[in-house]
Design a protein around this motif. Structure first.
Motif, PDB file in Angstrom:
ATOM      1  N   ARG A   1       0.818  -1.217   0.000  1.00 55.23           N
ATOM      2  CA  ARG A   1       0.000   0.000   0.000  1.00 55.23           C
ATOM      3  C   ARG A   1       0.852   1.268   0.000  1.00 55.23           C
ATOM      4  O   ARG A   1       0.645   2.173  -0.792  1.00 55.23           O
ATOM      5  CB  ARG A   1      -0.947   0.002   1.217  1.00 55.23           C
ATOM      6  CG  ARG A   1      -1.791   1.248   1.328  1.00 55.23           C
ATOM      7  CD  ARG A   1      -2.786   1.320   0.164  1.00 55.23           C
ATOM      8  NE  ARG A   1      -3.527   2.541   0.205  1.00 55.23           N
ATOM      9  CZ  ARG A   1      -3.302   3.575  -0.613  1.00 55.23           C
ATOM     10  NH1 ARG A   1      -2.376   3.499  -1.536  1.00 55.23           N
ATOM     11  NH2 ARG A   1      -4.003   4.657  -0.526  1.00 55.23           N
ATOM     12  N   PHE A   2       1.815   1.332   0.899  1.00 57.98           N
ATOM     13  CA  PHE A   2       2.519   2.593   1.097  1.00 57.98           C
ATOM     14  C   PHE A   2       3.881   2.673   0.416  1.00 57.98           C
ATOM     15  O   PHE A   2       4.371   3.768   0.167  1.00 57.98           O
ATOM     16  CB  PHE A   2       2.663   2.884   2.596  1.00 57.98           C
ATOM     17  CG  PHE A   2       1.326   3.075   3.258  1.00 57.98           C
ATOM     18  CD1 PHE A   2       0.588   4.221   3.041  1.00 57.98           C
ATOM     19  CD2 PHE A   2       0.794   2.085   4.065  1.00 57.98           C
ATOM     20  CE1 PHE A   2      -0.654   4.397   3.631  1.00 57.98           C
ATOM     21  CE2 PHE A   2      -0.447   2.252   4.666  1.00 57.98           C
ATOM     22  CZ  PHE A   2      -1.176   3.408   4.447  1.00 57.98           C
TER      23      PHE A   2
ATOM     24  N   THR B   1      -3.574   0.067  -4.704  1.00 53.31           N
ATOM     25  CA  THR B   1      -4.891   0.278  -4.101  1.00 53.31           C
ATOM     26  C   THR B   1      -5.274  -0.968  -3.321  1.00 53.31           C
ATOM     27  O   THR B   1      -4.669  -2.035  -3.488  1.00 53.31           O
ATOM     28  CB  THR B   1      -5.948   0.551  -5.186  1.00 53.31           C
ATOM     29  OG1 THR B   1      -6.064  -0.623  -6.000  1.00 53.31           O
ATOM     30  CG2 THR B   1      -5.578   1.762  -6.038  1.00 53.31           C
TER      31      THR B   1
ATOM     32  N   ASP C   1       2.460   1.737  -3.513  1.00 47.67           N
ATOM     33  CA  ASP C   1       1.345   2.604  -3.883  1.00 47.67           C
ATOM     34  C   ASP C   1       0.226   1.842  -4.595  1.00 47.67           C
ATOM     35  O   ASP C   1      -0.353   2.326  -5.566  1.00 47.67           O
ATOM     36  CB  ASP C   1       1.841   3.770  -4.740  1.00 47.67           C
ATOM     37  CG  ASP C   1       0.873   4.950  -4.712  1.00 47.67           C
ATOM     38  OD1 ASP C   1       0.173   5.106  -3.697  1.00 47.67           O
ATOM     39  OD2 ASP C   1       0.812   5.695  -5.705  1.00 47.67           O
TER      40      ASP C   1
END
Length: 168
Positions: free
Chosen positions: A123-124, A129, A127
């Motif tokens: 996720r971080f 979804t 990136d």
């Protein structure tokens, strides 16, 4: 020794993208040596499939997907190799926190269970979804959301950040 054009192309890809892919592998495994092994295995699979990969722009995604699949297989294999024991292992002393937020975050990430760490990294760091994470990890969207929520709560607690309050 004669090399083919595609071998040179693969070598150039590894030189150019290797460091970034190694960082992703490190975030997935939490350990530098495991990350190197994971990336090596993923690059081996990529090398063997090189002539079948038509879209060269999708190479990073192919390698990341291979790393995730290999990592998941290792989790499953590891679960079968762990057996309960009467003796507790020696507990290694915790490394001293340097006060640097990045180092503290790295330590907190390493303490997360494998699936939580993978979800946070995807996720971080990558990136992705939530639906992409669900497809990548082979879990439902609801499981991704609950896993992310629990992982973020653990990270906040580990870093001494107060829990988020719901909006009024």
């Amino acid at each position: 020794m004669q090399t083919f054009r595609w071998e040179e192309e693969f070598r150039e890809y590894v030189v150019a993208r290797g460091p970034a892919l190694l960082r992703t592998a490190h975030q997935l495994t939490g350990h530098p040596l495991d990350a190197e092994d994971l990336l090596q295995n993923a690059l081996t699979k990529t090398y063997l499939a090189w002539d079948r990969i038509q879209d060269r722009a999708a190479l990073d995604g192919y390698v990341r997907r291979a790393m995730i699949n290999i990592n998941i297989s290792q989790w499953r294999r590891r679960r079968l190799e762990e057996y309960p024991s009467e003796d507790l292992p020696e507990i290694a002393p915790e490394p001293e926190a340097s006060g640097d937020l990045h180092d503290l975050l790295e330590l907190a990430l390493r303490r997360l269970p494998d699936r939580m760490r993978a979800a946070i990294v995807l996720r971080f760091y990558e990136d992705m979804t939530e639906p992409e994470i669900a497809r990548t990890l082979g879990i439902t969207l609801g499981t991704v959301k609950s896993t992310m929520s629990r992982a973020m709560a653990k990270l906040r607690a580990e870093l001494g950040i107060p829990p988020q309050q719901p909006p009024p």
